[in-house]
Write an enzyme that holds these catalytic residues in place. Structure first.
Site, mmCIF file in Angstrom:
data_model
loop_
_atom_site.group_PDB
_atom_site.id
_atom_site.type_symbol
_atom_site.label_atom_id
_atom_site.label_comp_id
_atom_site.label_asym_id
_atom_site.label_seq_id
_atom_site.Cartn_x
_atom_site.Cartn_y
_atom_site.Cartn_z
ATOM 1 N N ARG A 26 0.825 -1.219 0.000
ATOM 2 C CA ARG A 26 0.000 0.000 0.000
ATOM 3 C C ARG A 26 0.856 1.264 0.000
ATOM 4 O O ARG A 26 0.452 2.290 0.557
ATOM 5 C CB ARG A 26 -0.968 0.021 1.183
ATOM 6 C CG ARG A 26 -2.036 -1.054 1.102
ATOM 7 C CD ARG A 26 -3.061 -0.896 2.214
ATOM 8 N NE ARG A 26 -3.977 -2.025 2.243
ATOM 9 C CZ ARG A 26 -4.680 -2.398 3.299
ATOM 10 N NH1 ARG A 26 -4.570 -1.728 4.434
ATOM 11 N NH2 ARG A 26 -5.490 -3.430 3.244
ATOM 12 N N ARG A 30 -3.228 6.520 1.005
ATOM 13 C CA ARG A 30 -3.825 7.607 1.772
ATOM 14 C C ARG A 30 -2.862 8.333 2.701
ATOM 15 O O ARG A 30 -3.180 9.424 3.167
ATOM 16 C CB ARG A 30 -5.008 7.065 2.584
ATOM 17 C CG ARG A 30 -6.204 6.695 1.729
ATOM 18 C CD ARG A 30 -7.306 6.079 2.560
ATOM 19 N NE ARG A 30 -6.987 4.715 2.959
ATOM 20 C CZ ARG A 30 -7.752 3.991 3.766
ATOM 21 N NH1 ARG A 30 -8.846 4.511 4.284
ATOM 22 N NH2 ARG A 30 -7.425 2.750 4.068
ATOM 23 N N ARG A 39 -7.211 12.276 -4.879
ATOM 24 C CA ARG A 39 -8.484 11.636 -4.523
ATOM 25 C C ARG A 39 -9.595 12.679 -4.395
ATOM 26 O O ARG A 39 -10.747 12.411 -4.771
ATOM 27 C CB ARG A 39 -8.321 10.886 -3.199
ATOM 28 C CG ARG A 39 -9.574 10.157 -2.730
ATOM 29 C CD ARG A 39 -9.395 9.617 -1.338
ATOM 30 N NE ARG A 39 -9.174 10.692 -0.368
ATOM 31 C CZ ARG A 39 -8.824 10.489 0.885
ATOM 32 N NH1 ARG A 39 -8.640 9.264 1.350
ATOM 33 N NH2 ARG A 39 -8.656 11.515 1.706
ATOM 34 N N ASP A 76 -6.940 -2.845 -7.440
ATOM 35 C CA ASP A 76 -7.644 -3.466 -6.327
ATOM 36 C C ASP A 76 -7.770 -4.949 -6.619
ATOM 37 O O ASP A 76 -7.829 -5.355 -7.782
ATOM 38 C CB ASP A 76 -9.030 -2.842 -6.141
ATOM 39 C CG ASP A 76 -9.665 -3.276 -4.826
ATOM 40 O OD1 ASP A 76 -9.332 -2.680 -3.781
ATOM 41 O OD2 ASP A 76 -10.460 -4.228 -4.839
ATOM 42 N N TYR A 153 -15.375 -12.125 -0.659
ATOM 43 C CA TYR A 153 -16.036 -10.866 -1.023
ATOM 44 C C TYR A 153 -17.303 -11.124 -1.836
ATOM 45 O O TYR A 153 -18.356 -10.518 -1.600
ATOM 46 C CB TYR A 153 -15.086 -9.984 -1.828
ATOM 47 C CG TYR A 153 -14.170 -9.132 -0.992
ATOM 48 C CD1 TYR A 153 -14.657 -8.052 -0.255
ATOM 49 C CD2 TYR A 153 -12.803 -9.391 -0.938
ATOM 50 C CE1 TYR A 153 -13.813 -7.262 0.507
ATOM 51 C CE2 TYR A 153 -11.951 -8.604 -0.175
ATOM 52 C CZ TYR A 153 -12.461 -7.539 0.548
ATOM 53 O OH TYR A 153 -11.624 -6.762 1.306
#
Length: 352
Positions: A26, A30, A39, A76, A153
Site C-alpha cells: 500500500r 492515503r 483523490r 484493487d 467478497y
C-alpha cells in the site's frame, strides 16, 4: 546484463544481492498528501484504479518521493471481477459492495471466464508505462487477489468480521463453493499471466482473508486454489517470481510453503527468525515490520529494520511491512523506512 536487472528482481530470483530490496505494501495511498489531493479531485475509487492516467500517476507517486526498489500497480484485488460478470463498487466509508452477492449455482454457472486483455486493458497499459518509466531502476510488481479471498467478497457481498456467510456455504454447500473457487482460480491465473505479459516482473498474490480459516479448512478451501493459480502461471512463466501474502498467517506458514510460490510474505505477528525457521530454505521471505512502528521515532524504525534484516540473513529477503502502510502515517517516517532499508549495510555496521 544480469546486474542491469532491478535489485528486487535479482533478489526474488535467488541471486546474490548487495542488500535486501525494499518496498511497502500500500505504498501508494492515503498516507501521502499528493494522493489525497488527487483523490479529492477524483473521488471514485474505480475511476482512480481503472483510468490509466490516474492509476499510473498514483503508482508513480511513492517512487518519485522515496525511490523504493519496487513499484506496484495501483489497483484493487476486486478489479477483475466485472470481467467475470461480478460487478462491484467501493464506497469510501464502507469498502467494497457486491450486489447481488453470489449465493447460487445458477449464478456461478453464469460467470464468464476472464479475458483479461479484453476486460482489463487499462491494467496492461499501466504496467507497460511503469516499465518504461522506471526502466531497471526498480522492479514493476503486479498483484492479484487469491481465490478464497475473492470468493469471500463475492459471497459475503462486502467486508466481513466473522465470514459467516461463506463459511456456511463451505460447510453446507461445499460443491457450490468449490465450483466458484475453481472458476476464480482459472480466471486469476489468466490475469496473472496477462500482468506478466504486460510488464509485471514480480507478482504478489493476496489471500488476505485466508488467515480466518482453520488450518484444516485452509487445506481444503484456500491452498489448493492458490496452488492451482501458481501451477498455471508457472507453466507459462516459470521464471517470474510469485509472492504469497496472508494476513494472520502464523497458523498456516508451513502450508503456504507447499503452494509453489517463490516467496512467503510474513505479517508482523510472526517473528522473522521464527518464520525463517519454519519455512524451507529454498523459499524467500518478505516483510515484516509492524506498520504501527511507522508512527514511532526514526530511531525505533531503524532499529527494527536492523533486527528484521539480521534475522533474515542467509535467506532471500525482501524488506517490507507486515501489512499495508496505515493511513495517517507521517510521510517523513515512510521516508525513514525506505532510506534505512537502502542504507541497511551501514546500519548493520554501526550496530556491531
Amino acid at each position: 546484463m544480469a546486474d542491469s536487472l532491478p535489485l528486487l528482481l535479482r533478489a526474488a530470483r535467488g541471486e546474490q544481492v548487495e542488500r535486501p530490496p525494499v518496498w511497502m505494501m500500500r505504498q501508494a495511498g492515503r498516507y501521502m498528501k499528493v494522493y489525497r489531493d488527487l483523490r479529492d479531485r477524483h473521488p471514485g475509487f474505480r475511476e482512480r484504479s481503472e483510468q490509466p492516467d490516474l492509476s499510473y500517476e498514483i503508482s508513480m507517486q511513492p517512487y518519485r518521493a522515496f525511490q523504493p526498489d519496487g513499484v506496484i500497480l495501483f489497483s484493487d484485488i476486486l478489479t477483475p471481477l466485472p470481467g467475470m460478470g461480478i460487478d462491484f463498487d467501493i464506497i469510501e466509508s464502507k469498502g467494497p459492495i457486491i450486489d447481488p452477492p453470489i449465493r447460487s449455482l445458477a449464478q456461478v454457472e453464469a460467470l464468464r471466464p476472464l479475458d483479461a486483455a479484453a476486460s482489463l486493458p487499462f491494467v496492461g497499459e499501466v504496467l507497460g508505462r511503469l516499465r518504461q518509466s522506471v526502466c531497471n531502476e526498480a522492479a514493476v510488481l503486479g498483484f492479484v487477489g487469491a481465490p478464497w479471498t475473492l470468493a469471500a467478497y463475492a459471497v459475503e457481498g462486502k467486508s466481513s468480521k466473522n465470514y459467516a456467510v461463506i463459511k456456511a456455504m463451505a460447510f453446507q454447500e461445499p460443491v457450490l463453493l468449490h465450483r466458484l473457487l475453481t472458476h476464480l482460480a482459472d480466471s486469476i491465473a489468466a490475469y496473472v499471466s496477462y500482468q506478466i505479459e504486460s510488464g509485471a516482473q514480480v507478482v504478489q498474490l493476496f489471500d488476505s482473508w485466508a488467515g480466518q480459516l482453520s488450518p484444516i479448512d485452509y487445506d481444503v478451501f484456500a491452498a489448493p486454489y492458490q496452488k492451482r493459480v501458481v501451477d498455471q502461471v508457472k507453466a507459462k512463466h516459470p521464471d517470474t517470481p510469485l509472492i504469497l501474502y496472508i494476513s494472520g498467517s502464523a497458523g498456516v506458514l508451513e502450508r503456504m510453503a507447499r503452494t509453489g510460490v517463490d516467496f512467503i510474505s510474513l505479517d508482523w505477528t510472526v517473528d522473522m527468525a521464527d518464520g525463517c525457521a519454519r519455512l524451507p530454505q529454498h523459499l524467500g521471505v518478505q516483510g515484516n515490520v509492524d506498520p504501527g512502528l511507522l508512527f514511532g521515532t526514526p530511531q525505533a524504525i531503524r532499529e527494527r529494520i536492523v533486527d528484521t534484516v539480521l534475522k533474515a540473513r542467509g535467506r532471500r529477503h525482501i524488506l517490507n511491512l507486515g501489512h499495508g502502510i496505515l493511513p495517517g502515517t507521517p510521510e517523513e517516517n515512510a521516508r525513514v523506512f525506505f532510506e534505512a532499508g537502502k542504507s541497511v549495510n551501514e546500519l548493520l555496521g554501526a550496530a556491531v
